[in-house]
Design an enzyme around this catalytic site. Structure first.
Site, PDB file in Angstrom:
ATOM      1  N   ASP A 137       0.829  -1.203   0.000  1.00  0.00           N
ATOM      2  CA  ASP A 137       0.000   0.000   0.000  1.00  0.00           C
ATOM      3  C   ASP A 137       0.873   1.266   0.000  1.00  0.00           C
ATOM      4  O   ASP A 137       2.110   1.184  -0.022  1.00  0.00           O
ATOM      5  CB  ASP A 137      -0.916  -0.025   1.228  1.00  0.00           C
TER       6      ASP A 137
ATOM      7  N   ASP B  79     -10.287   2.677  -3.453  1.00  0.00           N
ATOM      8  CA  ASP B  79     -10.871   1.431  -2.957  1.00  0.00           C
ATOM      9  C   ASP B  79     -12.305   1.211  -3.439  1.00  0.00           C
ATOM     10  O   ASP B  79     -13.085   2.157  -3.582  1.00  0.00           O
ATOM     11  CB  ASP B  79     -10.882   1.427  -1.427  1.00  0.00           C
TER      12      ASP B  79
END
Length: 400
Positions: free
Chosen positions: A148, A205
């Site tokens: 990430d 997301d």
């Protein structure tokens, strides 16, 4: 001076040894499961073992799903030597033992980290520990790393340099690991990540709805599908556009939305990373995610993503090139209302965007993936009615 020259030469040579990603893995989009969409921050060792068991018992492993990935919150701290530690309460056996258990099921094991100093929930990230963490992951037997980019913009951290550094660290550690970049499409990774990772997130997301935008930026699968349309060319064996994990079976989508969401991810040649409770899913969900015709479209060796041939406010038509002079055609009703559709076939016009040299084909026969029946040929226009958020899917084969 001569010694200095030799030292520099040897150093450059050694850098060249691992200044690359692992090749010949992820030649088709990775298939598996990740903990975040269902378990979130509450994931435990027992949950992971249960999902590995369920992947085998439900037949998902035999259908091609192979990765069991633990997302954020498995970390706890670092020891005095800087080694990353798993949460002792939720992962008491440790990550090596958990990886061994997953491997014993004939599956592969994945973990999560972050290019910043912290992960997205504030646990230790890998910045400054890239090579140490890569060696640790290799020693555990990790097969997949999701990386990430939270807490990475505090001092202007560069995404390309950060991901390249971890790529090199993984390669030097010597254990082939699928490298999944997750900087949410911010720096257009489809333009540079081909040589760095095996898949790269292209949007923010996903969340458990068809069409929505949360205050956090998370959005529904239809929103993400729209964002995926322009970058369809940046896809292929070993480097995949990643529109994020699947929300199929998590309760926020209707059965038709589950069907269309999964179908369109297959049309995109997207990684198929499930995010539901594998041990407690409806029979219809299991039937959907193990549909052999759908999975064959996603896993087609050409690795082409679908091109949106027709876009309007109601009915979209997507076309995808398949191996063996075949095509997949998806007719998607993006609205919530039942709509009529009418598609005149013009194969040359539909396929010219692929810039391939085709043999003259008089007509194609249509195979309906959902009812598993032949639907005539392209001599006849395609007409019908489609419920809201439903999809038709055809495979077109040349009539010889």
């Amino acid at each position: 001076m001569k010694k200095l020259f030799l030292f520099v030469l040897v150093s450059v040579f050694n850098l060249g040894i691992y200044a690359q990603k692992f090749e010949n893995i992820a030649l088709t989009p990775p298939m598996g499961w990740s903990s975040w969409n269902y378990f979130g921050r509450e994931i435990t060792e027992g949950d992971v073992r249960a999902m590995a068991d369920a992947m085998v018992e439900t037949g998902l492993r035999d259908a091609g799903y192979e990765y069991i990935n633990v997302d954020d919150t498995w970390q706890f701290d670092r020891d005095a030597e800087g080694n990353i530690l798993a949460d002792p309460e939720r992962f008491p056996s440790g990550m090596k033992a958990l990886a061994d258990y997953v491997h014993s099921k004939g599956l592969k094991f994945g973990v999560y980290s972050c290019a910043g100093v912290k992960t997205c929930v504030g646990l230790p990230g890998s910045r400054g520990y890239e090579f140490q963490d890569a060696r640790t992951y290799a020693s555990w037997g990790v097969d997949f790393l999701k990386y990430d980019f939270c807490y990475a913009d505090i001092d202007g951290q560069n995404s390309y340099a950060s991901y390249k550094l971890m790529r090199d660290a993984l390669y030097k550690a010597g254990k082939p690991i699928v490298f999944s970049l997750c900087e949410w499409g911010t720096t257009k990774p489809w333009t540079w990540a081909k040589e760095v990772g095996h898949l790269y997130r292209t949007t923010i997301d996903i969340t458990d709805c068809a069409e929505c935008l949360l205050v956090t930026g998370a959005r529904g699968w239809l929103n993400i599908l729209d964002e995926s349309a322009p970058i369809w060319k940046h896809n292929g064996p070993g480097h995949w556009n990643d529109p994020d994990m699947l929300e199929v079976g998590n309760g926020g989508l209707t059965p038709l939305e589950n069907k269309s969401h999964f179908t369109m991810w297959c049309m995109l040649s997207a990684p198929l990373i499930l995010g539901n409770d594998l041990a407690n899913m409806d029979a219809d969900v299991l039937k959907l995610i193990t549909n052999k015709d759908l999975l064959a479209i996603d896993q087609d060796p050409l690795g082409q993503s679908a091109y949106r041939y027709i876009e309007d406010e109601e009915i979209d038509v997507w076309i995808k090139q398949l191996e063996g002079d075949k095509w997949a055609i998806a007719v998607l009703n993006t609205s919530e209302d039942t709509k009529d559709f009418h598609i005149p076939w013009n194969i040359y016009y539909m396929t010219r965007v692929f810039q391939e040299k085709f043999n003259a084909v008089d007509k194609y026969k249509l195979y309906n993936v959902w009812d598993k029946k032949e639907w005539g040929t392209t001599d006849d226009e395609l007409k019908g009615t489609l419920e809201g958020r439903d999809v038709l899917l055809f495979v077109l084969s040349p009539v010889k």
